[in-house]
Enzyme design. Structure first.
Site, PDB file in Angstrom:
ATOM      1  N   CYS A  41       0.794  -1.236   0.000  1.00 18.78           N
ATOM      2  CA  CYS A  41       0.000   0.000   0.000  1.00 18.78           C
ATOM      3  C   CYS A  41       0.830   1.293   0.000  1.00 18.78           C
ATOM      4  O   CYS A  41       0.598   2.161  -0.853  1.00 18.78           O
ATOM      5  CB  CYS A  41      -0.970   0.030   1.169  1.00 18.78           C
ATOM      6  SG  CYS A  41      -1.433  -1.556   1.822  1.00 18.78           S
TER       7      CYS A  41
ATOM      8  N   GLN B 254       0.700 -11.190  -3.554  1.00 15.52           N
ATOM      9  CA  GLN B 254      -0.718 -10.841  -3.596  1.00 15.52           C
ATOM     10  C   GLN B 254      -1.124 -10.423  -5.005  1.00 15.52           C
ATOM     11  O   GLN B 254      -0.318  -9.898  -5.757  1.00 15.52           O
ATOM     12  CB  GLN B 254      -0.982  -9.657  -2.659  1.00 15.52           C
ATOM     13  CG  GLN B 254      -0.667  -9.941  -1.213  1.00 15.52           C
ATOM     14  CD  GLN B 254      -0.834  -8.695  -0.354  1.00 15.52           C
ATOM     15  OE1 GLN B 254      -0.336  -7.634  -0.688  1.00 15.52           O
ATOM     16  NE2 GLN B 254      -1.554  -8.837   0.743  1.00 15.52           N
TER      17      GLN B 254
ATOM     18  N   ASP C 266      -2.554  -7.734  -5.689  1.00 10.35           N
ATOM     19  CA  ASP C 266      -2.915  -6.524  -4.964  1.00 10.35           C
ATOM     20  C   ASP C 266      -3.235  -5.392  -5.931  1.00 10.35           C
ATOM     21  O   ASP C 266      -2.709  -5.341  -7.039  1.00 10.35           O
ATOM     22  CB  ASP C 266      -1.720  -6.123  -4.084  1.00 10.35           C
ATOM     23  CG  ASP C 266      -2.140  -5.252  -2.920  1.00 10.35           C
ATOM     24  OD1 ASP C 266      -3.352  -5.050  -2.729  1.00 10.35           O
ATOM     25  OD2 ASP C 266      -1.243  -4.764  -2.205  1.00 10.35           O
TER      26      ASP C 266
ATOM     27  N   HIS D 226      -4.543  -0.946  -5.626  1.00 10.23           N
ATOM     28  CA  HIS D 226      -5.096   0.181  -4.874  1.00 10.23           C
ATOM     29  C   HIS D 226      -5.757   1.116  -5.853  1.00 10.23           C
ATOM     30  O   HIS D 226      -5.159   1.481  -6.867  1.00 10.23           O
ATOM     31  CB  HIS D 226      -3.994   0.867  -4.070  1.00 10.23           C
ATOM     32  CG  HIS D 226      -3.436  -0.030  -3.017  1.00 10.23           C
ATOM     33  ND1 HIS D 226      -2.339  -0.825  -3.225  1.00 10.23           N
ATOM     34  CD2 HIS D 226      -3.890  -0.329  -1.765  1.00 10.23           C
ATOM     35  CE1 HIS D 226      -2.112  -1.546  -2.141  1.00 10.23           C
ATOM     36  NE2 HIS D 226      -3.051  -1.277  -1.242  1.00 10.23           N
TER      37      HIS D 226
ATOM     38  N   HIS E 152      -8.208  -0.580  -1.016  1.00  6.20           N
ATOM     39  CA  HIS E 152      -7.263  -1.711  -1.041  1.00  6.20           C
ATOM     40  C   HIS E 152      -8.079  -2.913  -1.487  1.00  6.20           C
ATOM     41  O   HIS E 152      -9.138  -3.154  -0.909  1.00  6.20           O
ATOM     42  CB  HIS E 152      -6.717  -2.040   0.344  1.00  6.20           C
ATOM     43  CG  HIS E 152      -6.083  -0.899   1.072  1.00  6.20           C
ATOM     44  ND1 HIS E 152      -4.731  -0.815   1.265  1.00  6.20           N
ATOM     45  CD2 HIS E 152      -6.617   0.179   1.673  1.00  6.20           C
ATOM     46  CE1 HIS E 152      -4.452   0.273   1.966  1.00  6.20           C
ATOM     47  NE2 HIS E 152      -5.585   0.893   2.229  1.00  6.20           N
TER      48      HIS E 152
ATOM     49  N   ARG F  74       5.878 -11.540   5.714  1.00  8.64           N
ATOM     50  CA  ARG F  74       5.379 -11.295   7.068  1.00  8.64           C
ATOM     51  C   ARG F  74       5.943 -12.359   7.992  1.00  8.64           C
ATOM     52  O   ARG F  74       5.951 -13.537   7.654  1.00  8.64           O
ATOM     53  CB  ARG F  74       3.847 -11.325   7.116  1.00  8.64           C
ATOM     54  CG  ARG F  74       3.259 -10.112   6.422  1.00  8.64           C
ATOM     55  CD  ARG F  74       1.764 -10.048   6.528  1.00  8.64           C
ATOM     56  NE  ARG F  74       1.282  -9.087   5.529  1.00  8.64           N
ATOM     57  CZ  ARG F  74       0.017  -8.941   5.184  1.00  8.64           C
ATOM     58  NH1 ARG F  74      -0.916  -9.694   5.752  1.00  8.64           N
ATOM     59  NH2 ARG F  74      -0.334  -8.059   4.270  1.00  8.64           N
TER      60      ARG F  74
ATOM     61  N   LYS G 247     -13.636  -3.709   6.157  1.00 12.63           N
ATOM     62  CA  LYS G 247     -13.422  -4.371   4.869  1.00 12.63           C
ATOM     63  C   LYS G 247     -14.546  -5.328   4.531  1.00 12.63           C
ATOM     64  O   LYS G 247     -15.209  -5.858   5.430  1.00 12.63           O
ATOM     65  CB  LYS G 247     -12.084  -5.106   4.853  1.00 12.63           C
ATOM     66  CG  LYS G 247     -11.978  -6.242   5.849  1.00 12.63           C
ATOM     67  CD  LYS G 247     -10.644  -6.974   5.718  1.00 12.63           C
ATOM     68  CE  LYS G 247     -10.486  -7.961   6.863  1.00 12.63           C
ATOM     69  NZ  LYS G 247      -9.220  -8.649   6.901  1.00 12.63           N
TER      70      LYS G 247
HETATM   71 ZN   LIG Z   1      -3.333  -2.107   0.581  1.00 17.43          ZN
END
Ligand SMILES: [Zn+2]
Ligand SMILES: [Zn+2]
Length: 677
Positions: free
Chosen positions: A365, A412, A414, A416, A547, A394, A501
């Site tokens: 992010c 991910q 991912d 945004h 996100h 992580r 979320k």
């Molecule tokens: Zn994010």
């Protein structure tokens, strides 16, 4: 005169009951059927013993086996007590500690005597037998209120050091309850909040099974004594237990670690805890999935980016991760550490105390905001959708890792999305539609949508949280998915620290659910990192940042796909799509021609020309889950045909010309988004 309480029932009626009466009395007053079926009571929303007297006017709902969730929890907790009683009957001197209900049953932690040592699985059948005897005796389970000192004295006298220690840590003055199983001399007593069923005979003696034994530290602390934990699974009836056992067996057959090995997809090893070594076969699945996701994102207006793996700690401070998330991050000093020269030397590794600290990104992010912040953005640039197949780390404890489902390095899908307030709802609706279509393409017809609400530890004001929760609610309603069909539900306290979320939970082929997709509307990070755009009014405004992920991470999602399909992937994802194999060696040249033609059509093909029995070869390729076998012999070579066998129906074969086979496989292997219907 006896005082009367007004007891309101779910149907709106009110019963007048004298002081001292219990929910069981209300059930009996309604009818003998209900009196028998009622297991416990919900009094003003709190689950209680059915024999616990009312304390005043109350709302009452009786719990029967139809209220499956509550009933299961009660029953499982009862079984835990009965397990403890059985163990103490059979093994005098064993000390009791704790025994809660779990998702599929219960466990109880015991401190065995030194002579006996830890319990073993061989002892479980005898313990089960004793539990059945306790159930058969139909002993009442009675709630009693004691003082803290009474409880301590009682347990000390019984030689129960753990319980005596625990009770003294409960706040003074708190109501302490003990549950007594049975009556008189033989009664068995445990410190417990309850509630419980009225008696042990309410349990189905054929609806439980002790499953395994493990070690567990007293209060989870490795400095404390090691206890012996006995696990069981428990249900309302035998039918439920049997179905559960079948589900477990089915899940074991589909275990991604087992299939991953059979199909040679990946491996894990201790030198890289929680990071996956993808083998060529496994990485084909990854590449197909990534290519598919990339096409879907490209056509949905996303722009793909790539951002740094390591960033300075100061950047993580700005984004707020350093404070709230540091314990999960891998931190790397930006200097060369002094490492001992040889193995003999036991001086420790020394890092320069003034070195800058860097951290491997635990999420993408902040980096995406940094890209957004380059140059001036106008309202015309929004929505701006930045996507990254972002590799993150992580630091999960080793015990939490599980195959490729729970890992420490993951990638991910991912993205945004930077939007204006006004674009928010429509952008979330568009995301819901994209996600729906992706899940169906990937073979999942059923999924649930849940809204995770604000947690205790969080950024931002209550007004901001009210607003962002409401936006997500409104978007799901607009997408027409806030319905039972989509398992719509709100989960208090489960949001991330910066935003509420939406969670998307897939249901797999054997009915298990997996949370994979999410979308969160966040105003905190744009604020912290000072993201802004110039609005129509010429003024600076904050964008909202969405996100979002659809498949979550490639590692976990491929694990789910393996278990969902039990390794029998649809053709477009199968690592090896076809194997050409011979019945006799004089078809070798023709087999090579067949394989070459398939390969030229972009089909992932292998040849198996080994001098083995055809049945042996078929079995082997079926274990490796190869979807198509093309068997050729002398006759096929002469006629220019192949005998095609599909995985799962290996004894049936279809003979067709080579050209027909190539055309058929080439069309079948087209990914779902590229098919023209
Ligand atoms: Zn994010
Ligand atoms: Zn209990």
């Amino acid at each position: 005169m006896t005082k009367m309480f007004k007891i309101a029932l779910p149907d709106g009626s009110v019963k007048e009951m004298p002081e001292g009466s219990t929910p069981a009395d209300v059930a009996a007053a309604i009818g003998p059927g209900l009196a028998k079926a009622a297991l416990a009571a919900k009094v003003d929303g709190e689950v209680r013993d059915i024999t616990r007297p009312f304390e005043g006017d109350a709302q009452l709902a009786l719990i029967t086996s139809r209220d499956e969730k509550d009933a299961l929890e009660l029953v499982r907790h009862d079984f835990a007590h009965i397990l403890a009683e059985a163990v103490q009957n059979l093994y005098p001197g064993t000390q009791i500690t704790f025994g809660p209900a779990t998702d599929d049953g219960f466990y109880y932690d015991f401190a065995p005597t030194a002579e006996h040592g830890p319990f073993t699985e061989e002892e479980l059948p005898a313990i089960e037998e004793e539990m059945r005897r306790i159930i058969a005796r139909d002993e009442p389970l009675v709630r009693e209120v004691w003082t803290r000192d009474q409880v301590r004295d009682f347990f000390e006298k019984q030689g129960e050091a753990f319980k005596a220690e625990w009770v003294m840590e409960l706040p003074e003055g708190e109501t302490i309850t003990m549950y007594r199983t049975g009556e008189g001399e033989d009664a068995w007593v445990d410190l417990c909040r309850g509630p419980h069923l009225a008696s042990t005979g309410k349990l189905d003696p054929s609806a439980f099974k002790l499953t395994r034994v493990s070690g567990a530290y007293w209060r989870g602390d490795p400095k404390n004594p090691m206890l012996s934990r006995i696990y069981g699974t428990a249900w309302l009836n035998k039918k439920q237990l049997d179905a559960y056992v079948v589900r477990l067996e089915e899940a074991a057959k589909r275990d991604h670690r087992k299939i991953g090995q059979e199909m040679d997809l990946f491996h894990l090893q201790a030198e890289a805890h929680g990071s996956v070594f993808w083998h060529p076969n496994g990485y084909i699945i990854w590449r197909e999935l990534e290519a598919y996701m990339r096409r879907r994102l490209d056509s949905a207006g996303y722009l793909e980016v790539k951002t740094p793996q390591l960033m300075d700690a100061r950047q993580w401070e700005k984004s707020g991760h350093w404070g709230k998330y540091r314990e999960n991050m891998f931190i790397v000093p930006d200097s060369i550490p002094v490492v001992p020269e040889d193995e003999e030397d036991d001086t420790p590794v020394i890092c320069d105390p003034d070195a800058d600290l860097m951290a491997l990104k635990p999420m993408n992010c902040p980096a995406h905001v940094l890209i957004f912040n380059q140059g001036i953005k106008s309202y015309r640039d929004l929505p701006l959708r930045l996507a990254e197949f972002g590799c993150c780390h992580r630091n999960e404890p080793h015990g939490a890792l599980h195959g490729i489902l729970r890992v420490r390095q993951f990638t991910q899908d991912d993205a945004h999305i930077f939007v204006t307030e006004e674009q928010l709802v429509d952008e979330i609706v568009a995301f819901c539609d994209l996600l729906d279509s992706v899940y169906r393409d990937l073979g999942f017809d059923s999924y649930a949508i849940k809204l995770a609400l604000r947690p205790d530890k969080r950024f931002g004001s209550d007004a901001e949280w009210d607003h962002s929760e409401q936006v997500l609610r409104a978007a799901v309603a607009k997408a027409g998915r806030n319905t039972e069909e989509f398992g719509w539900e709100e989960l208090p306290g489960e949001g991330a620290f910066y935003a509420p979320k939406l969670e998307f939970h897939l249901t797999d082929a054997i009915g298990r659910t997996w949370q994979v997709g999410t979308i969160q509307a966040d105003t905190v990070l744009p604020e912290r990192l000072d993201a802004n755009y110039v609005g129509e009014d010429g003024q600076k405004h904050r964008p909202v940042m969405l996100h979002r992920a659809i498949i979550g991470t490639f590692e976990r999602f491929i694990g789910i796909l393996i278990e969902h399909y039990a390794g029998k992937f649809p053709l477009w994802l199968a690592p090896v799509q076809a194997v050409v194999t011979t019945i006799v060696s004089d078809a070798d040249a023709y087999a090579a021609e067949v394989a070459a033609k398939l390969a030229a059509a972009g089909i992932r093909v292998e040849s198996d020309l080994r001098n083995e029995k055809i049945n042996y070869k078929v079995r082997e390729h079926s274990l490796k889950k190869v979807p198509l076998l093309l068997v050729v012999g002398k006759r096929e070579a002469e006629e220019g045909t192949v005998a095609l066998r599909r995985l799962g129906s290996e004894d049936r074969q279809v003979v067709m010309t080579l050209d027909e086979a190539v055309a058929m496989i080439a069309s079948e292997k087209v990914p779902p988004d590229l098919r023209v219907n």
